[in-house]
Design an enzyme around this catalytic site. Structure first.
Site, short mmCIF file in Angstrom:
data_model
loop_
_atom_site.label_atom_id
_atom_site.label_comp_id
_atom_site.label_asym_id
_atom_site.label_seq_id
_atom_site.Cartn_x
_atom_site.Cartn_y
_atom_site.Cartn_z
N TYR A 1 68.44 38.18 15.38
CA TYR A 1 68.72 38.72 16.70
C TYR A 1 67.76 39.84 17.08
CZ TYR A 1 72.78 36.21 18.46
OH TYR A 1 73.59 35.25 19.00
N GLU B 1 61.27 38.62 22.89
CA GLU B 1 61.55 38.58 24.33
C GLU B 1 60.92 39.78 25.04
OE1 GLU B 1 65.76 38.29 24.86
OE2 GLU B 1 65.95 36.62 23.45
#
Length: 249
Positions: free
Chosen positions: A173, A180
């Protein structure tokens, strides 16, 4: 490898059908809900397995050059999977599954921004290495998460899969969020140059407000979302393994 299976609770289905007037109706609703949840998670699992396998095979066979063409070969399946992921916000909102709505919405909306707004809108971003890392990290997370929920929907648990589902995210994560963020940073100059999604202003105030300003603010929201999801997942992990310890005792 030994596969250990055990029954797990599916309280959301029971709660939804508890007030039904007829036992037969409750049973039918419970079966239909299990079929629905199992099918949805199976479809998503197969989609992300295809993406993960395609990317891995191309990397092995074609080498590092394949990473520049990730979007070209995987975008259709990734778009479909991400559109279907909206269901993960609807399900808890309707009480069909026992999970918080807000963390699910944060993840789905965050991925939508990266996939549809940045990668989908900017052709210049589609051949960059960051696409490979974003897609690969997303797929790796989901090939553990979706089969876990697929089995949970029918009241089964594979303990190794459960451990992986509640463990691999601790690394993946944060890495996914960093990937991102890199995609967002790389897109800023492209949005400035193209004027895409810019907000026009009256002549007295200037020409327009670049969409890159919104993305700079979004970078803060992105890491706030990571904190929210990490806290939610840590809570889930503790609750799940604590419940198992209590059952064992």
């Amino acid at each position: 490898m030994v596969c250990v299976w055990s029954e797990i609770d599916t309280p959301s289905i029971a709660e939804m059908t508890r007030n039904s007037p007829e036992p037969v109706t409750r049973d039918v609703m419970a079966i239909l809900m299990k079929i629905y949840l199992f099918t949805y998670n199976l479809i998503q699992f197969l989609g992300f397995v295809w993406i993960f396998s395609k990317m891995t095979a191309r990397l092995v066979l074609e080498g590092k050059e394949s990473v520049y063409h990730t979007f070209k070969f995987c975008w259709t399946t990734m778009f479909i999977c991400q559109i279907l992921a909206v269901v993960e916000v609807i399900n808890p909102a309707l009480g069909l599954v026992n999970t918080a709505v807000f963390p699910a919405m944060v993840q789905v909306m965050g991925r939508n921004v990266i996939l549809f707004v940045i990668f989908g809108s900017l052709a210049e971003m589609q051949n960059r290495v960051v696409v490979f890392f974003v897609f690969y990290l997303w797929s790796t997370i989901e090939i553990f998460r979706y089969p876990f929920y697929m089995l949970a929907s029918i009241g089964l648990e594979w303990r190794l899969l459960t451990w992986l589902r509640y463990t691999v995210w601790t690394l993946l994560y944060p890495l996914g969020t960093v990937a991102e963020a890199v995609a967002v940073v790389q897109s800023l100059s492209l949005f400035d140059a193209s004027g895409l999604y810019s907000i026009p202003l009256p002549a007295a105030l200037g020409q327009s407000i670049s969409f890159s300003l919104t993305l700079k603010l979004y970078l803060f929201v992105m890491f706030l979302g990571l904190f929210i999801n990490m806290r939610h997942l840590i809570s889930q992990r503790r609750r799940h393994f604590l419940r198992r310890e209590l059952k064992v005792d």
